[in-house]
Every structure is written in structure tokens, then in C-alpha cells.
Design a protein around this motif. Structure first.
Motif, PDB file in Angstrom:
ATOM      1  N   TYR A  13       0.899  -1.157   0.000  1.00  0.00           N
ATOM      2  CA  TYR A  13       0.000   0.000   0.000  1.00  0.00           C
ATOM      3  C   TYR A  13       0.934   1.201   0.000  1.00  0.00           C
ATOM      4  CZ  TYR A  13      -3.236  -3.466   2.008  1.00  0.00           C
ATOM      5  OH  TYR A  13      -3.998  -4.575   2.267  1.00  0.00           O
ATOM      6  N   THR A  16       4.208   1.025   2.065  1.00  0.00           N
ATOM      7  CA  THR A  16       4.124  -0.054   3.060  1.00  0.00           C
ATOM      8  C   THR A  16       4.030  -1.395   2.361  1.00  0.00           C
ATOM      9  OG1 THR A  16       2.898   1.414   4.511  1.00  0.00           O
ATOM     10  CG2 THR A  16       2.812  -0.932   5.035  1.00  0.00           C
ATOM     11  N   PRO A  37       1.536 -10.647  14.849  1.00  0.00           N
ATOM     12  CA  PRO A  37       1.224  -9.345  15.436  1.00  0.00           C
ATOM     13  C   PRO A  37       0.421  -8.443  14.506  1.00  0.00           C
ATOM     14  CG  PRO A  37       3.591  -9.583  15.007  1.00  0.00           C
ATOM     15  CD  PRO A  37       2.974 -10.892  14.697  1.00  0.00           C
ATOM     16  N   GLY A  39      -0.504  -5.648  12.059  1.00  0.00           N
ATOM     17  CA  GLY A  39       0.292  -5.009  11.013  1.00  0.00           C
ATOM     18  C   GLY A  39       1.223  -5.961  10.287  1.00  0.00           C
ATOM     19  N   GLY A  41       0.447  -8.318   8.230  1.00  0.00           N
ATOM     20  CA  GLY A  41      -0.009  -8.665   6.876  1.00  0.00           C
ATOM     21  C   GLY A  41      -1.077  -9.742   6.818  1.00  0.00           C
ATOM     22  N   LYS A  42      -1.617 -10.112   7.966  1.00  0.00           N
ATOM     23  CA  LYS A  42      -2.592 -11.213   8.019  1.00  0.00           C
ATOM     24  C   LYS A  42      -3.839 -10.928   7.173  1.00  0.00           C
ATOM     25  CE  LYS A  42      -3.113 -10.893  12.505  1.00  0.00           C
ATOM     26  NZ  LYS A  42      -2.222  -9.754  12.798  1.00  0.00           N
TER      27      LYS A  42
HETATM   28  P1  ADP Z   1      -2.712  -7.386  10.029  1.00  0.00           P
HETATM   29  O1  ADP Z   1      -3.968  -7.979   9.508  1.00  0.00           O
HETATM   30  O2  ADP Z   1      -1.679  -8.400  10.395  1.00  0.00           O
HETATM   31  O3  ADP Z   1      -2.934  -6.397  11.124  1.00  0.00           O
HETATM   32  P2  ADP Z   1      -2.719  -5.870   7.590  1.00  0.00           P
HETATM   33  O4  ADP Z   1      -2.688  -6.806   6.445  1.00  0.00           O
HETATM   34  O5  ADP Z   1      -4.009  -5.260   7.986  1.00  0.00           O
HETATM   35  O6  ADP Z   1      -2.027  -6.592   8.831  1.00  0.00           O
HETATM   36  O7  ADP Z   1      -1.702  -4.693   7.337  1.00  0.00           O
HETATM   37  C1  ADP Z   1      -0.342  -4.914   6.925  1.00  0.00           C
HETATM   38  C2  ADP Z   1       0.320  -3.563   6.751  1.00  0.00           C
HETATM   39  O8  ADP Z   1      -0.300  -2.877   5.678  1.00  0.00           O
HETATM   40  C3  ADP Z   1       0.194  -2.644   7.957  1.00  0.00           C
HETATM   41  O9  ADP Z   1       1.370  -1.865   8.008  1.00  0.00           O
HETATM   42  C4  ADP Z   1      -1.009  -1.798   7.635  1.00  0.00           C
HETATM   43  O10 ADP Z   1      -0.944  -0.544   8.286  1.00  0.00           O
HETATM   44  C5  ADP Z   1      -0.875  -1.651   6.131  1.00  0.00           C
HETATM   45  N1  ADP Z   1      -2.190  -1.496   5.479  1.00  0.00           N
HETATM   46  C6  ADP Z   1      -3.206  -2.389   5.514  1.00  0.00           C
HETATM   47  N2  ADP Z   1      -4.259  -1.975   4.781  1.00  0.00           N
HETATM   48  C7  ADP Z   1      -3.877  -0.768   4.275  1.00  0.00           C
HETATM   49  C8  ADP Z   1      -4.521   0.181   3.439  1.00  0.00           C
HETATM   50  N3  ADP Z   1      -5.743  -0.024   2.961  1.00  0.00           N
HETATM   51  N4  ADP Z   1      -3.846   1.300   3.110  1.00  0.00           N
HETATM   52  C9  ADP Z   1      -2.593   1.497   3.579  1.00  0.00           C
HETATM   53  N5  ADP Z   1      -1.922   0.649   4.373  1.00  0.00           N
HETATM   54  C10 ADP Z   1      -2.559  -0.469   4.715  1.00  0.00           C
END
Ligand code: ADP
Ligand code: ADP
Length: 218
Positions: A13, A16, A37, A39, A41-42
Motif C-alpha cells: 500500500y 508499506t 502481530p 500489522g 499482513g494477516k
Molecule cells: P494485520 O492484519 O496483520 O494487522 P494488515 O494486512 O491489515 O495486517 O496490514 C499490513 C500492513 O499494511 C500494515 O502496516 C497496515 O498498516 C498496512 N495497510 C493495511 N491496509 C492498508 C490500506 N488499505 N492502506 C494502507 N496501508 C494499509
């Protein structure tokens, strides 16, 4: 023999990097827990496997076919017929009753209303939510709403149920009930379960746990 196969999947994203090369195989009927944990990527992995997010690199195959080779219509059909998705907050349509919410995926597949209604009520009963059929989501407790969302994910008898923290918003007892219902239903239909969870007891009940760390499988 693998139902879902992910190879070197990457998804960012902006700057990130949420997934940095994830490879994973899931067999038919397998119960997989994705932990790690916040963030790590789950959710991004789950949504990519479910064909909802499109990775920028790598490949994901379902039943031997690459998702990125499918047309938009084929992907939609796959998501509707083969996959059931439950997110943390259920995401029920507030204007519809519980039974109408559960019947929705069938209505989208052009089932007749009467048969969709009957099948939907059957799933609500199996999830111990038969009495809630005519209630609107705003009047349901968190656990009740989650059972209705689960019934909606199961109503098409999907081969895979993708669930993102399905018990995350619930207390222990309600969470336990939702999980038992999910596992029982999957056992009955032979569906695979791919579930994101931070609850160790939930992960312990899966056939396998995959731990994410910083966008990769640890
Ligand atoms: P988890 O489910 O383990 O909490 P995520 O897959 O939700 O992890 O997020 C992985 C990383 O991508 C994190 O750093 C999160 O902040 C970022 N992220 C997730 N969705 C978005 C989005 N729509 N826009 C920007 N960053 C995102
Ligand atoms: P989870 O850990 O369950 O994924 P998050 O709080 O990380 O929950 O994400 C909730 C929603 O917010 C998701 O749809 C995710 O894509 C989005 N999101 C997460 N991180 C970011 C971010 N840094 N920027 C924008 N959207 C984000």
C-alpha cells in the motif's frame, strides 16, 4: 492435492510492503489459522487469497487456475459460489432482517425467493439463530450478529470459508459459540477454513497455524 496455492505473493500500500513474498498451500477441507502481530499482513494475505485484493507480484491459484487469469466475471462467480467471507464486524446490511441478509448470496445467484428464504432459515437454525430470523442487525448483540454473518457465509455451501478475526469483537463465551458453529458447519460441508486470529486457543484448534511476521511467513 492443493485447493489454494500462493507463490511469492507481494502486496504494497504505497510504501508499506504488507506482503513481501508469501508462499502457502492450503488443502481441501483444511482448517488453517493465520496468526501474528498487528500489522504483520494477516488481513492482506486473507483478502488476497480470497481474490478480493489483487497482489502486485506472485501468483495465487485456486483449484489449479490462476486467479489473475480469470475474467472479472469468473472471479465474481468464484467469490460468490466457492468462497464464503466473514469479517470482524459481520458487515450485515442494516436495512435487511437476519434471514434476508443470509438469503442475499442466494438471491444474487438468482435463486427463487421462497427457496432462498428456506435455505437461509435452515442455516440460521444450525447456527442457533433461528429465533433471530426476522430481527434487523441493529437489534442483535455482537455474538448474534456474528452468527448471522456466519450463516450468510455458509449459505452457498462454499468450499472455502475466509474469516478475518470472526471472534475479535466478541467476549469469550460468544466467541466460543461462533467458533464451534463455524467448525461444526465446516465439518458438515467439508469446507476449508482460512482464519485470521490472535486468539491462541482458536489457533490451537486449527489443523495448522501459519505465523506472519513483517509481511512474511515466520
Ligand atoms: P494485520 O492484519 O496483520 O494487522 P494488515 O494486512 O491489515 O495486517 O496490514 C499490513 C500492513 O499494511 C500494515 O502496516 C497496515 O498498516 C498496512 N495497510 C493495511 N491496509 C492498508 C490500506 N488499505 N492502506 C494502507 N496501508 C494499509
Ligand atoms: P486488522 O489488523 O484486523 O487488519 P487494521 O486496523 O489493521 O485491522 O485494518 C482495518 C482496516 O483499515 C482494513 O481495511 C485495512 O485495510 C485498513 N488499514 C489498515 N492500516 C491502514 C493504513 N495504514 N492506512 C489505511 N488503511 C489502513
Amino acid at each position: 492435492d492443493q485447493l489454494i496455492s500462493a507463490r511469492a505473493v507481494r502486496k504494497a500500500y504505497g510504501r508499506t510492503e504488507a506482503l513481501r513474498g508469501v508462499s502457502l498451500d492450503i488443502s481441501a477441507g483444511e482448517k488453517l489459522a493465520i496468526t501474528g502481530p498487528s500489522g504483520s499482513g494477516k488481513s492482506t494475505l486473507l483478502l488476497s487469497l480470497a481474490g478480493i485484493l489483487r497482489p502486485e507480484a506472485g501468483e495465487i491459484s485456486y483449484d489449479g487456475r490462476r486467479l489473475d487469469d480469470l475474467s472479472e466475471a469468473e472471479r465474481t462467480r468464484l467469490r460468490r459460489r466457492e468462497f464464503g467471507v466473514v469479517l470482524q464486524f459481520g458487515q450485515l446490511v442494516p436495512e435487511l432482517t437476519a434471514v434476508e441478509n443470509v438469503a442475499l448470496p442466494l438471491m444474487l445467484e438468482r435463486h427463487a425467493r421462497a427457496s432462498a428464504d428456506r435455505i437461509a432459515r435452515g442455516w440460521l437454525e444450525r447456527l442457533d439463530a433461528g429465533a433471530l430470523a426476522d430481527v434487523v442487525p441493529g437489534e442483535l448483540s455482537g455474538g448474534e450478529a456474528q452468527r448471522v454473518a456466519l450463516a450468510r457465509a455458509l449459505v452457498t455451501s462454499p468450499r472455502v470459508i475466509f474469516a478475518d478475526e470472526p471472534t475479535g469483537a466478541l467476549d469469550t463465551v460468544a466467541g466460543e459459540q461462533v467458533l464451534v458453529a463455524l467448525y461444526d458447519a465446516a465439518k458438515e460441508t467439508g469446507a476449508a477454513i482460512v482464519m485470521v486470529t490472535h486468539d491462541n486457543r482458536v489457533a490451537a484448534r486449527a489443523d495448522r497455524e501459519v505465523r506472519m511476521l513483517d509481511g512474511t511467513i515466520a
